[in-house]
Design an enzyme around this catalytic site. Structure first.
Site, PDB file in Angstrom:
ATOM      1  N   ASP A 160      -1.664  11.433 -28.734  1.00  0.00           N
ATOM      2  CA  ASP A 160      -1.199  10.539 -29.799  1.00  0.00           C
ATOM      3  C   ASP A 160       0.211  10.140 -29.418  1.00  0.00           C
ATOM      4  O   ASP A 160       1.045  10.984 -29.073  1.00  0.00           O
ATOM      5  CB  ASP A 160      -1.228  11.209 -31.168  1.00  0.00           C
ATOM      6  CG  ASP A 160      -1.102  10.155 -32.262  1.00  0.00           C
ATOM      7  OD1 ASP A 160      -2.046   9.371 -32.434  1.00  0.00           O
ATOM      8  OD2 ASP A 160      -0.049  10.096 -32.920  1.00  0.00           O
ATOM      9  N   SER A 161       0.463   8.856 -29.445  1.00  0.00           N
ATOM     10  CA  SER A 161       1.745   8.395 -28.922  1.00  0.00           C
ATOM     11  C   SER A 161       2.279   7.229 -29.729  1.00  0.00           C
ATOM     12  O   SER A 161       1.571   6.660 -30.560  1.00  0.00           O
ATOM     13  CB  SER A 161       1.568   7.989 -27.456  1.00  0.00           C
ATOM     14  OG  SER A 161       0.394   7.229 -27.291  1.00  0.00           O
ATOM     15  N   HIS A 206       6.718   8.884 -20.881  1.00  0.00           N
ATOM     16  CA  HIS A 206       6.545   9.899 -21.919  1.00  0.00           C
ATOM     17  C   HIS A 206       5.208  10.621 -21.743  1.00  0.00           C
ATOM     18  O   HIS A 206       5.121  11.830 -21.865  1.00  0.00           O
ATOM     19  CB  HIS A 206       6.624   9.237 -23.299  1.00  0.00           C
ATOM     20  CG  HIS A 206       5.714   8.054 -23.465  1.00  0.00           C
ATOM     21  ND1 HIS A 206       5.787   6.948 -22.642  1.00  0.00           N
ATOM     22  CD2 HIS A 206       4.679   7.817 -24.313  1.00  0.00           C
ATOM     23  CE1 HIS A 206       4.848   6.078 -22.998  1.00  0.00           C
ATOM     24  NE2 HIS A 206       4.168   6.580 -24.006  1.00  0.00           N
TER      25      HIS A 206
HETATM   26  P1  ITT Z   1      -6.608   6.529 -29.410  1.00  0.00           P
HETATM   27  O1  ITT Z   1      -6.152   7.000 -30.761  1.00  0.00           O
HETATM   28  O2  ITT Z   1      -8.073   6.267 -29.344  1.00  0.00           O
HETATM   29  O3  ITT Z   1      -6.142   7.440 -28.302  1.00  0.00           O
HETATM   30  P2  ITT Z   1      -4.759   4.361 -29.908  1.00  0.00           P
HETATM   31  O4  ITT Z   1      -4.358   3.149 -29.134  1.00  0.00           O
HETATM   32  O5  ITT Z   1      -5.156   4.160 -31.345  1.00  0.00           O
HETATM   33  O6  ITT Z   1      -5.931   5.097 -29.111  1.00  0.00           O
HETATM   34  P3  ITT Z   1      -2.479   5.890 -30.786  1.00  0.00           P
HETATM   35  O7  ITT Z   1      -2.982   6.038 -32.167  1.00  0.00           O
HETATM   36  O8  ITT Z   1      -1.874   7.090 -30.131  1.00  0.00           O
HETATM   37  O9  ITT Z   1      -3.625   5.422 -29.797  1.00  0.00           O
HETATM   38  O10 ITT Z   1      -1.458   4.679 -30.765  1.00  0.00           O
HETATM   39  C1  ITT Z   1      -0.585   4.560 -29.731  1.00  0.00           C
HETATM   40  C2  ITT Z   1      -0.069   3.135 -29.674  1.00  0.00           C
HETATM   41  O11 ITT Z   1       1.287   3.203 -29.204  1.00  0.00           O
HETATM   42  C3  ITT Z   1      -0.848   2.314 -28.660  1.00  0.00           C
HETATM   43  O12 ITT Z   1      -1.903   1.596 -29.230  1.00  0.00           O
HETATM   44  C4  ITT Z   1       0.242   1.417 -28.102  1.00  0.00           C
HETATM   45  O13 ITT Z   1       0.415   0.324 -28.980  1.00  0.00           O
HETATM   46  C5  ITT Z   1       1.467   2.294 -28.185  1.00  0.00           C
HETATM   47  N1  ITT Z   1       1.669   3.041 -26.916  1.00  0.00           N
HETATM   48  C6  ITT Z   1       1.433   4.346 -26.674  1.00  0.00           C
HETATM   49  N2  ITT Z   1       1.715   4.655 -25.410  1.00  0.00           N
HETATM   50  C7  ITT Z   1       2.121   3.516 -24.826  1.00  0.00           C
HETATM   51  C8  ITT Z   1       2.537   3.185 -23.535  1.00  0.00           C
HETATM   52  O14 ITT Z   1       2.561   4.055 -22.548  1.00  0.00           O
HETATM   53  N3  ITT Z   1       2.896   1.927 -23.317  1.00  0.00           N
HETATM   54  C9  ITT Z   1       2.865   1.001 -24.281  1.00  0.00           C
HETATM   55  N4  ITT Z   1       2.474   1.222 -25.521  1.00  0.00           N
HETATM   56  C10 ITT Z   1       2.093   2.474 -25.806  1.00  0.00           C
END
Ligand code: ITT
Length: 197
Positions: free
Chosen positions: A72-73, A183
């Site tokens: 989660d990021s 990260h």
């Molecule tokens: P999952 O929950 O299925 O893993 P998600 O895209 O919904 O997919 P998150 O809820 O963790 O994942 O949301 C993370 C969002 O943050 C992601 O959709 C991107 O918009 C942003 N993000 C995370 N890591 C990133 C990265 O390395 N580079 C750019 N944007 C990033």
């Protein structure tokens, strides 16, 4: 080789994590496992949400020697008191694309001077071992929010995040460069030391 099942529906993330673990683990996605579920992320922290994701896949690996890993990021912007944070994927609304989120962030930050554009990219990686043990690891990288799109590679907020020590946006880096300093790379590296133990 140990098998790791990735608890993500985000193929961009899956590709990065795969590259980070390649040759050491057999990394498979939910798609490879034929899992098509929508996981409700209602945690209050990155770690809680990462754990929600891996726990949701537990029934699919019962009795199998498979490690589940989730990420989660998000992007935490100082001027916005940490927003969009855990809501980064849906900053501009439910089911929006990356561009809509980037446009919103640029708009909100339009008048904010350079010295107040500090931010951090955060990734929490959760793993569940076949014996049920759960662990989380956090990677955090400081930077600033750009005034416009910088670079074309990567995904999500990559064109708007200027990595502090290199002064370049994630989207101006090759996949390999980003995977050396991101990260997610930091969080996965911590997880890797435990996984290889
Ligand atoms: P999952 O929950 O299925 O893993 P998600 O895209 O919904 O997919 P998150 O809820 O963790 O994942 O949301 C993370 C969002 O943050 C992601 O959709 C991107 O918009 C942003 N993000 C995370 N890591 C990133 C990265 O390395 N580079 C750019 N944007 C990033």
């Amino acid at each position: 080789m140990k098998t790791i099942l990735l608890a993500t529906g985000n193929q961009d993330k899956a590709k990065e994590i795969k590259a980070l673990l390649d040759n050491v683990f057999d990394v498979v996605t939910m798609k490879d496992f034929g899992i098509d579920i929508d996981i409700i992320e209602d945690g209050q922290t990155y770690e809680e949400n990462a754990l929600i994701k891996v726990r949701a896949l537990k029934p699919y690996v019962q009795g199998k020697d498979v490690i589940i890993m989730g990420d989660d990021s998000g992007l935490s912007v100082d001027f916005l008191e940490g927003a969009p944070g855990i809501y980064s994927a849906r900053y501009a609304g439910e089911n929006v694309d990356y561009d809509a989120n980037n446009q919103k962030l640029l708009e909100v930050m339009k008048e904010v001077p350079k010295e107040k554009r500090g931010a951090a990219f955060i990734s929490a990686i959760a793993i569940i071992f076949p014996d049920g043990r759960e662990l989380t690891f956090r990677g955090e990288v400081p930077g600033t929010i750009a005034f416009d799109y910088c670079g074309k590679s990567g995904f999500g907020y990559d064109p708007l995040f200027i990595h502090r020590s290199t002064g370049r946006s994630y989207a101006e880096m090759t996949k390999d460069e980003k995977n050396k300093l991101s990260h997610r790379a930091a969080a996965v590296a911590k997880a890797k030391t435990v996984l290889l133990d």
